[in-house]
Design a protein around this motif. Structure first.
Motif, PDB file in Angstrom:
ATOM      1  N   VAL A 145       0.823  -1.210   0.000  1.00  0.00           N
ATOM      2  CA  VAL A 145       0.000   0.000   0.000  1.00  0.00           C
ATOM      3  C   VAL A 145       0.857   1.260   0.000  1.00  0.00           C
ATOM      4  CG1 VAL A 145      -1.791   1.290   1.231  1.00  0.00           C
ATOM      5  CG2 VAL A 145      -1.855  -1.216   1.212  1.00  0.00           C
ATOM      6  N   SER A 146       1.940   1.245   0.749  1.00  0.00           N
ATOM      7  CA  SER A 146       2.785   2.441   0.890  1.00  0.00           C
ATOM      8  C   SER A 146       3.657   2.699  -0.333  1.00  0.00           C
ATOM      9  CB  SER A 146       3.680   2.298   2.131  1.00  0.00           C
ATOM     10  OG  SER A 146       4.584   1.206   1.973  1.00  0.00           O
ATOM     11  N   GLY A 147       3.829   1.690  -1.189  1.00  0.00           N
ATOM     12  CA  GLY A 147       4.641   1.858  -2.390  1.00  0.00           C
ATOM     13  C   GLY A 147       6.137   1.865  -2.144  1.00  0.00           C
ATOM     14  N   GLU A 148       6.575   1.415  -0.969  1.00  0.00           N
ATOM     15  CA  GLU A 148       8.004   1.398  -0.658  1.00  0.00           C
ATOM     16  C   GLU A 148       8.716   0.320  -1.476  1.00  0.00           C
ATOM     17  OE1 GLU A 148       8.782   2.412   3.862  1.00  0.00           O
ATOM     18  OE2 GLU A 148       7.073   1.066   3.667  1.00  0.00           O
ATOM     19  N   GLU A 149       9.881   0.670  -2.031  1.00  0.00           N
ATOM     20  CA  GLU A 149      10.641  -0.271  -2.840  1.00  0.00           C
ATOM     21  C   GLU A 149      11.145  -1.457  -2.028  1.00  0.00           C
ATOM     22  OE1 GLU A 149      13.721   1.678  -4.980  1.00  0.00           O
ATOM     23  OE2 GLU A 149      12.361   2.980  -6.107  1.00  0.00           O
ATOM     24  N   SER A 150      11.320  -1.268  -0.739  1.00  0.00           N
ATOM     25  CA  SER A 150      11.853  -2.337   0.114  1.00  0.00           C
ATOM     26  C   SER A 150      10.819  -3.404   0.445  1.00  0.00           C
ATOM     27  CB  SER A 150      12.388  -1.743   1.421  1.00  0.00           C
ATOM     28  OG  SER A 150      11.338  -1.101   2.145  1.00  0.00           O
TER      29      SER A 150
END
Length: 255
Positions: A145-150
């Motif tokens: 949901v947050s779109g973080e690459e990690s």
């Protein structure tokens, strides 16, 4: 007065019988359950069930057995080796959850040992489950949901098309969605992520898919499970706050 003394005596006897670590886990479990109940009341969710998954990936076989002795029956692991080692050593009648990212080539090592998979995020993984599973597997589609690459997982926009593509899979049952909150102390950001996942889950549930009832939400860990419960979580994955941490790693499922 006699009844009170008797209850105290029984409680003390249980403490001695269970051992120090087990009673510590039991105390943690009682505290977490109290927090969940209070949170459900604030959110008007008192009639709804919230299942605690004890994340045992950072503790030993012995500590995991102690968690079971304390009454925990839903356990979460994130590596095939750790999962299979504990299943073989413990052989208890519990529900095993695979909560880590699962490589396609390792599906055969775990899929018939688990009850839930919390990290379905690509078609190739679903195809391998279909090929290797002996029975339908309860799966959570992982959403970033947050779109973080990690972080692993689909974007919100990808969830519905992905679930639609699974309609002919017999061994893959999408029971819900899963996400991990971003690494932040900002409650408003964490709440926004959980709220978006809830909205997405409701959208999928409204479709009435036979292969994807999507009634469940797996979200919330040791530091944010209360926010997750307020926003609709039905499964929370709690490690350090419940069973401790014998390795000193952060409570991240992706490690």
């Amino acid at each position: 007065m006699i009844i009170r003394v008797l209850l105290v005596t029984i409680r003390e006897t249980i403490v001695v019988k269970l051992g120090k670590t087990v009673t510590k886990i039991l105390a943690n479990l009682n505290e977490i359950n109290d927090l969940i109940q209070a949170t459900k009341k604030r959110a008007n969710r008192e009639a709804e069930k919230v299942q605690i998954i004890a994340v045992t990936k950072e503790v030993s076989v012995e500590r995991t057995q102690e968690a079971i002795d304390a009454g925990l029956i839903h356990l979460g692991e994130n590596r095939p080796e750790g999962l299979n080692r504990k299943i073989e050593a413990i052989q208890a009648n519990v529900h095993w959850h695979y909560i880590g990212s699962l490589q396609t080539r390792k599906v055969k090592q775990v899929i018939n040992s688990i009850d839930y998979l919390h990290s379905l995020d690509r078609l190739s993984l679903a195809e391998e489950i279909e090929k290797r599973a002996d029975k339908p597997i309860k799966c959570f589609v992982q959403v970033n949901v947050s779109g973080e690459e990690s972080k692993h997982g689909l974007s919100i926009e990808e969830v519905l098309p992905f679930i639609e593509s699974l309609k002919n899979f017999i061994k893959v049952q999408v029971v819900g969605l899963m996400t991990m909150a971003p690494n932040t102390d900002e409650d408003t950001i964490i709440r926004s992520v959980f709220k978006q996942l809830k909205q997405c889950q409701q959208q999928i549930a409204e479709q009435g898919f036979a292969h994807a009832p999507c009634t469940e939400l797996s979200m919330g860990m040791s530091n944010d499970f209360e926010i997750a419960v307020e926003e609709g979580a039905t499964f929370v994955r709690v490690g350090t706050a419940l069973v401790g941490n014998e390795r000193g790693n952060r409570d991240e499922h992706e490690k």
